[in-house]
Design a protein around this motif. Structure first.
Motif, PDB file in Angstrom:
ATOM      1  N   LYS A  25      22.061 -55.374 -21.935  1.00 16.25           N
ATOM      2  CA  LYS A  25      20.756 -54.742 -21.828  1.00 16.25           C
ATOM      3  C   LYS A  25      21.112 -53.345 -20.950  1.00 16.25           C
ATOM      4  O   LYS A  25      20.232 -52.490 -21.674  1.00 16.25           O
ATOM      5  CB  LYS A  25      19.651 -55.661 -21.076  1.00 16.25           C
ATOM      6  CG  LYS A  25      19.219 -56.677 -21.729  1.00 16.25           C
ATOM      7  CD  LYS A  25      17.994 -57.194 -20.991  1.00 16.25           C
ATOM      8  CE  LYS A  25      17.328 -58.338 -21.659  1.00 16.25           C
ATOM      9  NZ  LYS A  25      16.264 -59.033 -21.065  1.00 16.25           N
ATOM     10  N   GLN A  77      22.844 -65.185 -17.301  1.00 13.74           N
ATOM     11  CA  GLN A  77      21.983 -63.906 -16.805  1.00 13.74           C
ATOM     12  C   GLN A  77      22.846 -62.604 -16.706  1.00 13.74           C
ATOM     13  O   GLN A  77      22.427 -61.626 -17.055  1.00 13.74           O
ATOM     14  CB  GLN A  77      21.286 -64.128 -15.653  1.00 13.74           C
ATOM     15  CG  GLN A  77      20.104 -65.189 -15.792  1.00 13.74           C
ATOM     16  CD  GLN A  77      19.731 -65.702 -14.392  1.00 13.74           C
ATOM     17  OE1 GLN A  77      19.965 -65.167 -13.421  1.00 13.74           O
ATOM     18  NE2 GLN A  77      18.463 -66.774 -14.392  1.00 13.74           N
ATOM     19  N   GLU A  80      16.525 -61.979 -14.304  1.00 14.07           N
ATOM     20  CA  GLU A  80      17.625 -60.946 -14.267  1.00 14.07           C
ATOM     21  C   GLU A  80      17.543 -59.844 -13.354  1.00 14.07           C
ATOM     22  O   GLU A  80      18.351 -59.389 -12.769  1.00 14.07           O
ATOM     23  CB  GLU A  80      17.567 -60.357 -15.843  1.00 14.07           C
ATOM     24  CG  GLU A  80      18.036 -61.407 -16.735  1.00 14.07           C
ATOM     25  CD  GLU A  80      17.581 -60.887 -18.033  1.00 14.07           C
ATOM     26  OE1 GLU A  80      17.960 -61.544 -19.267  1.00 14.07           O
ATOM     27  OE2 GLU A  80      16.842 -59.825 -18.268  1.00 14.07           O
ATOM     28  N   GLN A  81      16.197 -59.560 -12.821  1.00 12.68           N
ATOM     29  CA  GLN A  81      15.933 -58.575 -12.053  1.00 12.68           C
ATOM     30  C   GLN A  81      16.368 -59.014 -10.518  1.00 12.68           C
ATOM     31  O   GLN A  81      16.917 -58.441  -9.785  1.00 12.68           O
ATOM     32  CB  GLN A  81      14.479 -58.221 -11.867  1.00 12.68           C
ATOM     33  CG  GLN A  81      14.100 -57.129 -11.033  1.00 12.68           C
ATOM     34  CD  GLN A  81      12.895 -56.503 -10.678  1.00 12.68           C
ATOM     35  OE1 GLN A  81      12.099 -56.857 -11.844  1.00 12.68           O
ATOM     36  NE2 GLN A  81      12.351 -55.641  -9.912  1.00 12.68           N
ATOM     37  N   GLN A  98      14.096 -53.560 -19.566  1.00 10.53           N
ATOM     38  CA  GLN A  98      13.353 -54.849 -19.893  1.00 10.53           C
ATOM     39  C   GLN A  98      13.935 -55.974 -19.469  1.00 10.53           C
ATOM     40  O   GLN A  98      14.019 -57.119 -20.271  1.00 10.53           O
ATOM     41  CB  GLN A  98      12.981 -54.678 -21.543  1.00 10.53           C
ATOM     42  CG  GLN A  98      12.318 -53.599 -22.192  1.00 10.53           C
ATOM     43  CD  GLN A  98      12.419 -53.623 -23.530  1.00 10.53           C
ATOM     44  OE1 GLN A  98      12.956 -54.330 -24.334  1.00 10.53           O
ATOM     45  NE2 GLN A  98      11.219 -52.864 -24.131  1.00 10.53           N
ATOM     46  N   LEU A  99      14.272 -55.891 -18.213  1.00  5.88           N
ATOM     47  CA  LEU A  99      15.003 -57.143 -17.611  1.00  5.88           C
ATOM     48  C   LEU A  99      13.783 -58.215 -17.136  1.00  5.88           C
ATOM     49  O   LEU A  99      12.565 -57.983 -16.901  1.00  5.88           O
ATOM     50  CB  LEU A  99      15.533 -56.733 -16.215  1.00  5.88           C
ATOM     51  CG  LEU A  99      16.596 -55.704 -16.185  1.00  5.88           C
ATOM     52  CD1 LEU A  99      17.289 -55.615 -14.838  1.00  5.88           C
ATOM     53  CD2 LEU A  99      17.703 -55.980 -17.346  1.00  5.88           C
ATOM     54  N   SER A 100      14.104 -59.556 -17.525  1.00  8.56           N
ATOM     55  CA  SER A 100      13.406 -60.512 -16.930  1.00  8.56           C
ATOM     56  C   SER A 100      13.064 -60.470 -15.700  1.00  8.56           C
ATOM     57  O   SER A 100      14.122 -60.181 -14.879  1.00  8.56           O
ATOM     58  CB  SER A 100      14.025 -61.850 -17.747  1.00  8.56           C
ATOM     59  OG  SER A 100      15.008 -62.165 -17.008  1.00  8.56           O
ATOM     60  N   PRO A 101      12.278 -61.420 -14.899  1.00 10.00           N
ATOM     61  CA  PRO A 101      12.094 -61.612 -13.416  1.00 10.00           C
ATOM     62  C   PRO A 101      13.533 -62.176 -12.907  1.00 10.00           C
ATOM     63  O   PRO A 101      13.864 -61.915 -11.973  1.00 10.00           O
ATOM     64  CB  PRO A 101      11.058 -62.470 -13.239  1.00 10.00           C
ATOM     65  CG  PRO A 101      10.070 -62.099 -14.690  1.00 10.00           C
ATOM     66  CD  PRO A 101      10.932 -61.935 -15.759  1.00 10.00           C
ATOM     67  N   ALA A 116      14.568 -52.458 -13.927  1.00 10.05           N
ATOM     68  CA  ALA A 116      13.849 -53.443 -14.792  1.00 10.05           C
ATOM     69  C   ALA A 116      12.889 -52.931 -15.758  1.00 10.05           C
ATOM     70  O   ALA A 116      12.971 -53.386 -16.843  1.00 10.05           O
ATOM     71  CB  ALA A 116      13.229 -54.539 -13.845  1.00 10.05           C
TER      72      ALA A 116
END
Length: 366
Positions: free
Chosen positions: A348, A341, A311-312, A306-309, A302
């Motif tokens: 990413k 997502q 996406e994590q 730079q994953l969003s919550p 993550a």
């Protein structure tokens, strides 16, 4: 037309304004020069916290500090400047002896009980910049028994306005940038894994403390030669992974390099997202390398990508080999949300298929 000596003084003050942008130590000199040039005896910079119906000083420099606590405790409620300053536009001056008036000053308890006691006379203040919660001001004051500044001295302050606010705005942006860089460096240097930021040719642009310690060890599988990161035993493979991550072979792809088995180490080689601010600044493809040992966690994935919550959370389920439909059920969202997502994860991480993404996630979370 200003006289030659007046113009020279103005030019010197303008130059000093912009020196303050890169050197905070110049602000006291600027304020001191402005005080002398505008017929004042005191001055300084002030940050204030805006309340519902009054303003309190949160930070002050160069002023008589003895007056700050009494002002915040009581006199801030009486200050007639609050009728003018909060609504005043950035860059415009408030002169109490002009805007509020000498007769009102002579009658007001704020001036008689506060200014007079602390020797403070007439004040001129400019708002340098404002935020939703606070404002920054530069003020110059006469002493209580000093003469009111002349029209020429007032005009000098007005001419300096545009340069003062430009210097203030740029200075605060640089301060915020320095704070942001310091916070990121602190987080990066506290990370146990060695991390390098490279250009597409393998040259080191930045690395954390763990990376520098790694290169100093004789047993390290990596070395830096003429600023380029190299693998001691598999340099051709590392070069190819960096080349692919930089997009030199077409689509940018993440990859792994398994180092000597006895070292139980792997290198994660990943593209830095194209929309990352550092990429926009340097205007060239960048690559991040992370040396992983033992049991890396998915949180690192993550951080790196730079994953969003959301996406994590999806990545954690994919690491358990769940299908997109099962992920949607587990997360309580629609399959379309999961697919959106998932596309973001592909973009990413530089992958294109779920199996490829799951393999990458699995290596980090196993």
């Amino acid at each position: 037309m200003p006289r030659l000596d007046e113009q020279r003084l103005y030019d010197e003050l303008v130059s000093l304004c912009y020196e303050c942008v890169l050197d905070e130590a110049k602000w006291p000199e600027l304020v001191q020069r402005m005080m002398q040039a505008s017929g004042r005896q005191q001055g300084g910079l002030m940050c204030s916290i805006e309340r519902d119906d009054f303003v309190q000083v949160s930070e002050v420099n160069f002023f008589n500090l003895e007056a700050v606590d009494p002002y915040n405790q009581h006199f801030c409620h009486l200050d007639p400047g609050h009728l003018f300053m909060p609504q005043r536009a950035v860059g415009s001056w408030y002169h109490d002896f002009i805007d509020y008036g000498l007769d009102a000053i002579k009658r007001h308890a704020y001036y008689q009980d506060f200014h007079r006691i602390y020797g403070l006379g007439r004040i001129s203040t400019i708002k340098l910049y404002e935020t939703p919660t606070s404002n920054a001001y530069l003020s110059v004051l006469t002493n209580w028994d000093a003469q009111i500044p002349s029209t020429e001295q007032q005009n000098l302050l007005n001419r300096l306005s545009v340069h003062l606010i430009a210097a203030g705005r740029v200075a605060v942006r640089l301060q915020r940038l320095e704070q942001e860089i310091a916070k990121r460096d602190l987080l990066l240097d506290n990370h146990h894994a060695p991390v390098w930021l490279l250009d597409g040719d393998g040259h080191v642009l930045h690395c954390n403390q763990a990376a520098m310690r790694c290169l100093c060890q004789a047993s390290s599988p990596l070395r830096e030669h003429f600023s380029r990161l190299q693998s001691k035993h598999q340099d051709a493979s590392l070069k190819e992974l960096i080349r692919r991550a930089a997009g030199k072979g077409g689509r940018r792809q993440a990859g792994w390099l398994r180092l000597l088995p006895q070292l139980q180490q792997e290198l994660l080689v990943t593209p830095v997202p194209a929309d990352a601010s550092v990429n926009r600044c340097l205007q060239r493809p960048l690559v991040m390398l992370v040396l992983l040992e033992n049991q890396p966690c998915i949180g690192l994935l993550a951080d790196l990508f730079q994953l969003s919550p959301a996406e994590q959370r999806l990545a954690e389920l994919l690491a358990q080999q769940l299908s997109p439909e099962s992920c949607a059920t587990s997360l309580g969202v629609s399959i379309n949300t999961v697919r959106t997502q998932l596309r973001a994860l592909f973009r990413k991480t530089g992958t294109s298929r779920q199996a490829e993404l799951a393999s990458l996630i699995g290596r980090l979370s196993k």
